[in-house]
Write a protein that holds these residues in place. Structure first.
Motif, PDB file in Angstrom:
ATOM      1  N   PHE A 189       0.579  -1.372   0.199  1.00 59.92           N
ATOM      2  CA  PHE A 189       0.641  -0.107   0.305  1.00 59.92           C
ATOM      3  C   PHE A 189       0.304   1.602  -0.288  1.00 59.92           C
ATOM      4  O   PHE A 189       1.164   2.303  -0.529  1.00 59.92           O
ATOM      5  CB  PHE A 189      -1.024  -0.006   1.336  1.00 59.92           C
ATOM      6  CG  PHE A 189      -1.361   1.111   1.401  1.00 59.92           C
ATOM      7  CD1 PHE A 189      -2.908   1.061   0.069  1.00 59.92           C
ATOM      8  CD2 PHE A 189      -2.018   2.134   1.980  1.00 59.92           C
ATOM      9  CE1 PHE A 189      -4.629   1.679   0.866  1.00 59.92           C
ATOM     10  CE2 PHE A 189      -3.137   3.322   1.860  1.00 59.92           C
ATOM     11  CZ  PHE A 189      -3.605   2.942   1.176  1.00 59.92           C
ATOM     12  N   LEU A 190       1.799   1.016   0.659  1.00 61.54           N
ATOM     13  CA  LEU A 190       2.814   2.538   0.876  1.00 61.54           C
ATOM     14  C   LEU A 190       3.595   2.805  -0.357  1.00 61.54           C
ATOM     15  O   LEU A 190       4.277   3.796  -0.920  1.00 61.54           O
ATOM     16  CB  LEU A 190       3.901   2.546   2.542  1.00 61.54           C
ATOM     17  CG  LEU A 190       2.531   2.871   3.671  1.00 61.54           C
ATOM     18  CD1 LEU A 190       4.045   2.753   4.831  1.00 61.54           C
ATOM     19  CD2 LEU A 190       2.657   3.659   3.655  1.00 61.54           C
ATOM     20  N   ASP A 191       4.279   1.248  -1.368  1.00 66.61           N
ATOM     21  CA  ASP A 191       4.516   1.456  -2.303  1.00 66.61           C
ATOM     22  C   ASP A 191       3.985   2.633  -3.391  1.00 66.61           C
ATOM     23  O   ASP A 191       4.260   2.901  -3.706  1.00 66.61           O
ATOM     24  CB  ASP A 191       5.131   0.078  -2.879  1.00 66.61           C
ATOM     25  CG  ASP A 191       6.404  -0.435  -1.851  1.00 66.61           C
ATOM     26  OD1 ASP A 191       6.751   0.234  -1.393  1.00 66.61           O
ATOM     27  OD2 ASP A 191       5.715  -1.611  -1.158  1.00 66.61           O
ATOM     28  N   SER A 192       2.859   2.363  -3.369  1.00 66.46           N
ATOM     29  CA  SER A 192       1.310   2.025  -4.198  1.00 66.46           C
ATOM     30  C   SER A 192       1.447   3.978  -3.970  1.00 66.46           C
ATOM     31  O   SER A 192       1.137   4.933  -4.836  1.00 66.46           O
ATOM     32  CB  SER A 192       0.346   2.107  -4.217  1.00 66.46           C
ATOM     33  OG  SER A 192      -0.053   0.347  -4.646  1.00 66.46           O
ATOM     34  N   LEU A 193       1.269   4.653  -2.912  1.00 67.46           N
ATOM     35  CA  LEU A 193       1.251   6.308  -1.980  1.00 67.46           C
ATOM     36  C   LEU A 193       2.403   6.350  -2.734  1.00 67.46           C
ATOM     37  O   LEU A 193       2.239   8.033  -3.557  1.00 67.46           O
ATOM     38  CB  LEU A 193       1.242   6.555  -0.872  1.00 67.46           C
ATOM     39  CG  LEU A 193      -0.371   5.836  -0.120  1.00 67.46           C
ATOM     40  CD1 LEU A 193       0.071   5.746   1.935  1.00 67.46           C
ATOM     41  CD2 LEU A 193      -1.593   6.382  -0.724  1.00 67.46           C
ATOM     42  N   ALA A 194       3.500   5.671  -2.480  1.00 71.29           N
ATOM     43  CA  ALA A 194       4.867   5.881  -2.721  1.00 71.29           C
ATOM     44  C   ALA A 194       4.630   6.804  -4.609  1.00 71.29           C
ATOM     45  O   ALA A 194       5.294   7.918  -4.842  1.00 71.29           O
ATOM     46  CB  ALA A 194       5.774   5.488  -2.607  1.00 71.29           C
ATOM     47  N   ILE A 278      -6.177   2.308  -8.058  1.00 68.25           N
ATOM     48  CA  ILE A 278      -7.780   1.895  -7.788  1.00 68.25           C
ATOM     49  C   ILE A 278      -7.563   0.713  -6.537  1.00 68.25           C
ATOM     50  O   ILE A 278      -8.506   0.355  -6.352  1.00 68.25           O
ATOM     51  CB  ILE A 278      -8.039   0.567  -9.223  1.00 68.25           C
ATOM     52  CG1 ILE A 278      -8.202   0.845 -10.694  1.00 68.25           C
ATOM     53  CG2 ILE A 278      -8.625  -0.329  -9.051  1.00 68.25           C
ATOM     54  CD1 ILE A 278      -8.712   0.639 -11.468  1.00 68.25           C
ATOM     55  N   THR A 279      -5.899   0.234  -6.679  1.00 69.93           N
ATOM     56  CA  THR A 279      -5.912  -0.835  -5.238  1.00 69.93           C
ATOM     57  C   THR A 279      -6.294   0.087  -3.834  1.00 69.93           C
ATOM     58  O   THR A 279      -6.729  -0.326  -2.731  1.00 69.93           O
ATOM     59  CB  THR A 279      -4.722  -1.276  -5.392  1.00 69.93           C
ATOM     60  OG1 THR A 279      -4.512  -2.353  -5.965  1.00 69.93           O
ATOM     61  CG2 THR A 279      -4.287  -2.031  -3.774  1.00 69.93           C
ATOM     62  N   MET A 283      -9.260  -0.386  -1.099  1.00 69.02           N
ATOM     63  CA  MET A 283      -8.727  -1.315   0.659  1.00 69.02           C
ATOM     64  C   MET A 283      -9.498   0.272   0.959  1.00 69.02           C
ATOM     65  O   MET A 283      -9.774  -0.609   1.955  1.00 69.02           O
ATOM     66  CB  MET A 283      -7.228  -0.574   0.161  1.00 69.02           C
ATOM     67  CG  MET A 283      -6.536  -1.875  -0.455  1.00 69.02           C
ATOM     68  SD  MET A 283      -4.643  -2.029  -0.144  1.00 69.02           S
ATOM     69  CE  MET A 283      -4.917  -2.055   1.922  1.00 69.02           C
ATOM     70  N   ILE A 284      -8.978   0.811   0.852  1.00 67.46           N
ATOM     71  CA  ILE A 284     -10.314   1.902   1.684  1.00 67.46           C
ATOM     72  C   ILE A 284     -11.799   1.765   1.438  1.00 67.46           C
ATOM     73  O   ILE A 284     -12.385   1.445   2.825  1.00 67.46           O
ATOM     74  CB  ILE A 284     -10.361   3.703   1.347  1.00 67.46           C
ATOM     75  CG1 ILE A 284      -8.450   4.204   1.716  1.00 67.46           C
ATOM     76  CG2 ILE A 284     -10.964   4.290   1.989  1.00 67.46           C
ATOM     77  CD1 ILE A 284      -8.542   5.077   1.466  1.00 67.46           C
ATOM     78  N   GLU A 288      -9.584  -1.696   4.794  1.00 68.32           N
ATOM     79  CA  GLU A 288      -8.267  -2.597   5.338  1.00 68.32           C
ATOM     80  C   GLU A 288      -7.137  -1.633   5.091  1.00 68.32           C
ATOM     81  O   GLU A 288      -5.610  -2.144   5.700  1.00 68.32           O
ATOM     82  CB  GLU A 288      -8.433  -3.237   3.671  1.00 68.32           C
ATOM     83  CG  GLU A 288      -8.990  -4.773   3.540  1.00 68.32           C
ATOM     84  CD  GLU A 288      -9.026  -5.997   2.399  1.00 68.32           C
ATOM     85  OE1 GLU A 288      -7.747  -4.839   1.713  1.00 68.32           O
ATOM     86  OE2 GLU A 288      -9.520  -6.073   1.804  1.00 68.32           O
ATOM     87  N   ALA A 289      -7.425  -0.353   5.093  1.00 65.30           N
ATOM     88  CA  ALA A 289      -6.071   0.769   5.054  1.00 65.30           C
ATOM     89  C   ALA A 289      -6.393   1.323   7.025  1.00 65.30           C
ATOM     90  O   ALA A 289      -7.461   0.816   7.155  1.00 65.30           O
ATOM     91  CB  ALA A 289      -6.334   1.882   3.954  1.00 65.30           C
ATOM     92  N   THR A 290      -4.991   2.047   7.030  1.00 62.39           N
ATOM     93  CA  THR A 290      -4.996   1.849   8.428  1.00 62.39           C
ATOM     94  C   THR A 290      -5.738   3.756   8.687  1.00 62.39           C
ATOM     95  O   THR A 290      -5.301   4.197   7.493  1.00 62.39           O
ATOM     96  CB  THR A 290      -3.609   2.175   8.642  1.00 62.39           C
ATOM     97  OG1 THR A 290      -2.791   3.205   7.714  1.00 62.39           O
ATOM     98  CG2 THR A 290      -2.770   1.277   9.646  1.00 62.39           C
ATOM     99  N   GLN A 291      -5.771   4.036   9.552  1.00 57.80           N
ATOM    100  CA  GLN A 291      -5.991   6.092   9.174  1.00 57.80           C
ATOM    101  C   GLN A 291      -5.463   6.345   9.087  1.00 57.80           C
ATOM    102  O   GLN A 291      -5.474   7.615   7.378  1.00 57.80           O
ATOM    103  CB  GLN A 291      -6.580   6.055  11.012  1.00 57.80           C
ATOM    104  CG  GLN A 291      -7.358   7.650  11.129  1.00 57.80           C
ATOM    105  CD  GLN A 291      -8.798   7.183  10.308  1.00 57.80           C
ATOM    106  OE1 GLN A 291      -9.415   6.369  10.586  1.00 57.80           O
ATOM    107  NE2 GLN A 291      -9.159   8.250   9.651  1.00 57.80           N
ATOM    108  N   GLU A 292      -3.896   6.807   9.072  1.00 55.65           N
ATOM    109  CA  GLU A 292      -3.155   7.922   8.469  1.00 55.65           C
ATOM    110  C   GLU A 292      -2.806   7.169   6.449  1.00 55.65           C
ATOM    111  O   GLU A 292      -2.598   7.591   6.471  1.00 55.65           O
ATOM    112  CB  GLU A 292      -1.614   6.442   9.102  1.00 55.65           C
ATOM    113  CG  GLU A 292      -0.741   7.534   8.146  1.00 55.65           C
ATOM    114  CD  GLU A 292       0.575   7.110   9.631  1.00 55.65           C
ATOM    115  OE1 GLU A 292       1.914   8.146   8.084  1.00 55.65           O
ATOM    116  OE2 GLU A 292       1.143   6.228   9.590  1.00 55.65           O
TER     117      GLU A 292
END
Length: 366
Positions: A189-194, A278-279, A283-284, A288-292
């Protein structure tokens, strides 16, 4: 029909089916029958892609876990590639499938010869999506009698192929990298955000550059139109018009080359970031995602909403340019290659807009 088992959505042009005496729809039915007699399970077949029910089932399955048992079977013909709706269907499905690592669920049937599929380095996004897959060659089989042994065996083989795909575990995680790089690691997930953080500004810059090139093209063509009027007023005749047209072709060479470059870049940018977006949305939506992570993603979605509006305006302007290019290409041999390049770039942006509109739909539903 509320199908919860395996389902096949047939993407084709109705005109092709009419021209071939209804054989495309009968092929769908034959494969469904072969699948059921082979597996004991029903394969729900959706063939009326012009109906509201077809679209509702399509959306429902894409937005749920049923995606993993949903096949898209595009019937590839020259008319298919010219149909904006068919192009939209395969791009949308491919985006969702890539985000889940389910690339095998698209099974193109090469029904009538489309030379682009066997050419290397095609600039057509849909041709690339199809050629990356092991499509089924039906170009000669469609001429066979439907009751012939060869035809029946081919139908059975395709049903077995569907069965084999369903029995093969999917790849874990989304594919947020170009599909031409199968050896790349699966991102989290963080890789996608980056990836979004880097790619979105690049995409926004490309959209802005499109506007600048359009202004240059419009200015050049308007000046040429004025020169044509002046030539006609002087009695320059066809020779005068030819001189003006040849001069226009020379003047357009550089901005058209830039437009072609931007079209390729636009398509590459979107292909790189689309599965990740899309992922994140999925997830949101599924909690499935954390609040952060959710807070970070929603900031990206806010930026996306603004860029979606800008891209819609760019597409509208480009469609007008494409229509003008068709007219100019039909009247001048000197301009034809340039106008074809313009239409290719415009099609890349229109295809990309399909991905963008799907983001907008999913974000709205959050």
């Amino acid at each position: 029909m509320n199908a919860i088992g395996p389902a096949g959505f047939w993407s084709y042009t109705h005109r092709d089916d009419q021209l071939d005496g209804g054989r495309i729809r009968r092929l769908a039915e034959a494969i469904a029958h072969a699948f059921e007699i082979t597996t004991g399970d029903e394969l729900h077949v959706f063939v009326d892609n012009a109906s509201i029910a077809w679209g509702e089932q399509w959306r429902a399955r894409l937005d749920s876990a049923l995606t993993s048992t949903t096949f898209l079977i595009p019937i590839i013909t020259p008319k298919f590639l010219k149909s904006q709706e068919c192009r939209r269907e395969i791009i949308t499905f491919s985006s969702h499938a890539a985000s889940l690592g389910l690339e095998d669920l698209i099974l193109p049937i090469h029904y009538v010869d489309v030379p682009q599929l066997t050419e290397e380095n095609s600039s057509d996004e849909v041709v690339q999506l199809i050629s990356r897959r092991q499509w089924v060659d039906w170009r000669q089989l469609r001429l066979e009698d439907e009751d012939s042994p060869g035809y029946r065996q081919a139908v059975n083989q395709l049903a077995l192929r569907l069965k084999g795909i369903l029995e093969t575990p999917p790849a874990s995680g989304p594919i947020a990298v170009p599909l031409s790089d199968p050896g790349a690691d699966q991102p989290g997930f963080l890789d996608s955000l980056a990836e979004m953080e880097v790619s979105l500004p690049e995409w926004a810059e490309t959209v802005q550059e499109f506007g600048e090139v359009l202004d240059s093209l419009n200015k050049t063509t308007q000046e040429s139109a004025t020169q044509l009027q002046q030539s006609d007023a002087r009695g320059g005749g066809f020779a005068g018009r030819l001189r003006v047209t040849n001069a226009l072709a020379a003047d357009l060479s550089e901005p058209v080359a830039k437009l072609a470059e931007l079209g390729a870049r636009y398509s590459a940018d979107l292909s790189r970031i689309d599965p990740g977006i899309i992922t994140m949305i999925r997830m949101i939506g599924e909690g499935e995602a954390t609040q952060e992570e959710e807070n970070s993603a929603r900031e990206i979605f806010r930026q996306l909403t603004e860029m979606i509006a800008a891209s819609r305006e760019a597409v509208s302007n480009l469609q007008g340019l494409s229509e003008g290019a068709k007219v100019m290409a039909s009247g001048s041999r000197a301009l034809r290659p340039l106008m074809n390049s313009i239409q290719t770039a415009v099609q890349q942006v229109i295809d990309g807009q399909t991905m963008i509109e799907e983001w907008a739909r999913m974000i709205d539903e959050l």
